[in-house]
Design a protein around this motif. Structure first.
Motif, short mmCIF file in Angstrom:
data_model
loop_
_atom_site.label_atom_id
_atom_site.label_comp_id
_atom_site.label_asym_id
_atom_site.label_seq_id
_atom_site.Cartn_x
_atom_site.Cartn_y
_atom_site.Cartn_z
N CYS A 40 -17.59 21.74 -18.49
CA CYS A 40 -17.29 21.89 -19.91
C CYS A 40 -18.52 21.45 -20.67
O CYS A 40 -19.30 20.63 -20.17
CB CYS A 40 -16.06 21.07 -20.29
SG CYS A 40 -16.42 19.56 -21.16
N CYS B 225 -7.85 16.46 -21.87
CA CYS B 225 -9.32 16.54 -21.90
C CYS B 225 -9.95 15.29 -21.29
O CYS B 225 -9.69 14.17 -21.73
CB CYS B 225 -9.74 16.71 -23.35
SG CYS B 225 -11.51 16.69 -23.57
N ARG B 226 -10.81 15.47 -20.31
CA ARG B 226 -11.47 14.34 -19.64
C ARG B 226 -12.49 13.67 -20.57
O ARG B 226 -12.71 12.47 -20.53
CB ARG B 226 -12.19 14.82 -18.35
CG ARG B 226 -11.31 15.37 -17.24
CD ARG B 226 -10.25 14.40 -16.78
NE ARG B 226 -9.08 14.47 -17.58
CZ ARG B 226 -8.38 13.42 -18.02
NH1 ARG B 226 -8.76 12.20 -17.77
NH2 ARG B 226 -7.32 13.55 -18.74
N CYS B 227 -13.14 14.47 -21.39
CA CYS B 227 -14.15 13.91 -22.29
C CYS B 227 -13.47 13.04 -23.34
O CYS B 227 -13.96 11.96 -23.69
CB CYS B 227 -14.96 15.03 -22.94
SG CYS B 227 -15.83 16.03 -21.73
N CYS C 42 -7.58 21.41 -21.23
CA CYS C 42 -8.96 21.60 -21.66
C CYS C 42 -9.72 22.53 -20.72
O CYS C 42 -9.60 22.44 -19.50
CB CYS C 42 -9.67 20.25 -21.76
SG CYS C 42 -11.01 20.32 -22.93
FE1 FES Z 1 -12.35 18.57 -22.57
FE2 FES Z 1 -14.83 18.11 -21.65
S1 FES Z 1 -14.26 18.75 -23.65
S2 FES Z 1 -12.97 18.20 -20.53
#
Ligand code: FES
Length: 387
Positions: free
Chosen positions: A276, A330-332, A256
């Motif tokens: 991000c 992806c962290r989110c 990401c």
């Molecule tokens: Fe993937 Fe935030 S959208 S790290």
């Protein structure tokens, strides 16, 4: 939120030796927007955020980022056209040497404004559409005039010498009409078209049950796009069709943002700096350009350092021989689906939370045209009925 990690924590953390530079600056000028798309990536509580940066504050951000090596500057929102100082911001950015890109719905645009942007030196305009036909487009956008205005502005952008760059966000309600979407792009003489299946952040996450297409829908849409690509190329049409699938149908996550704090820097309307554009949802107190220099933010803040490299990883990422490929994903998405921002992205089939992805795919099979959609403008939230 289970934990709130902040700037204060950065004093205890050693600054990592990294060579990254913020090459790509995304200036989210405002959260205001006349539309109400149910897949908007703005934060759900966008109205609760603080005052927008002033013209001078934005220009200072552009200067600092340029000094640090930023080369590309995207103006987005919300709807960036809402900002009356957009022409001035573009002119300043160009004089600093940026390649500038405007990402817009086209609502609020007119021929004079396009000419003013050209005069200011804007390099590139991308117009987003909700669908290929007026009824569905306007229903999703929440405006009865949106489609007509977008068509008019797409033509005007091209007439004034810009390449025509269109973006269609595809989802369950419009992906079966991918042929009509492509036909419309051909008719408009588009140069680049992004057929991007919705990514499930912000409002799109709230609506994922109603928006996620089935695997069969996706495969069909990709096959049709490939057929058009071949046919149009054989006819000598230079149009570029870019098809983007949602990672909910992958077995490995994406790297990401090309790596956390590697090349992307987003500054939100109130000056919060993010690695991000969705990171604001994470239990991290991100720094603000009103309080810190970009140099400090990029190199020394906890928010930008925490997920750089792989020290933060837990199993199964830590010992995974593929970890360099995706850096844990992806962290989110990990935070939304696993409730833990340090977890492996549940898209990965090795993640203990991968079932959440399988459940979402199963829900997509079950959901239909009448699955309720929540619109960004709550007053207009309603059950979506295809027109
Ligand atoms: Fe993937 Fe935030 S959208 S790290």
């Amino acid at each position: 939120m289970s934990e709130l990690k902040s700037e204060h924590a950065s004093t205890q953390q050693q600054t990592p030796q990294h060579q990254s530079q913020p090459l790509w600056l995304l200036a989210e000028l405002t959260y205001k927007c006349p539309l109400q798309c149910p897949y908007c990536s703005n934060p759900l509580d966008f109205a609760a955020h603080g005052e927008e940066l002033t013209t001078d504050q934005w220009i200072d951000v552009f200067r600092q980022a340029r000094k640090m090596g930023a080369a590309q500057l995207g103006f987005s929102g919300g709807e960036p056209l809402v900002r009356r100082d957009l022409e001035q911001l573009i002119a300043e950015a160009r004089s600093l040497g940026y390649y500038t890109n405007l990402i817009t719905s086209g609502i609020g645009l007119n021929a004079d404004r396009i000419a003013a942007f050209r005069e200011a030196g804007l390099d590139h305009i991308q117009i987003s559409f909700q669908a290929s036909d007026e009824t569905v487009n306007n229903m999703l956008a929440g405006s009865s005039k949106a489609f007509e205005q977008k068509l008019k502005m797409a033509r005007e952008v091209k007439a004034q010498g810009y390449p025509m760059v269109l973006n269609f966000v595809t989802h369950k309600h419009n992906i079966d009409r991918i042929d009509r979407i492509i036909e419309l792009c051909v008719e408009l003489e588009a140069d680049f078209v992004e057929l991007a299946t919705c990514q499930y952040y912000g409002w799109a996450y709230e609506n994922k049950e109603a928006l996620l297409p089935t695997q069969a829908q996706l495969e069909r849409a990709e096959r049709i796009t490939n057929e058009y690509r071949d046919k149009l190329a054989a006819e000598g049409n230079p149009i570029k069709l870019i098809f983007v699938t949602p990672d909910y149908y992958e077995e490995r996550p994406k790297k990401c943002m090309n790596g956390w704090g590697e090349i992307f820097l987003t500054v939100t309307p109130d000056g919060t700096a993010l690695p991000c554009h969705s990171a604001r949802m994470l239990p991290i107190e991100f720094p603000n350009v009103k309080d810190n220099t970009l140099q400090h933010i990029w190199h020394e803040s906890f928010g930008f350092n925490h997920f750089r490299g792989d020290d933060w990883m837990q199993e199964p990422c830590r010992s995974c021989n593929e970890k360099e490929n995706d850096l844990g994903g992806c962290r989110c998405q990990a935070y939304m689906l696993a409730g833990d921002m340090n977890a492996a992205d549940p898209v990965c089939s090795k993640s203990p939370h991968h079932q959440t992805i399988l459940d979402a795919r199963a829900a997509a099979e079950q959901s239909g045209e009448d699955t309720p959609i929540t619109f960004r403008n709550e007053r207009n939230s309603r059950v979506f009925a295809r027109g």
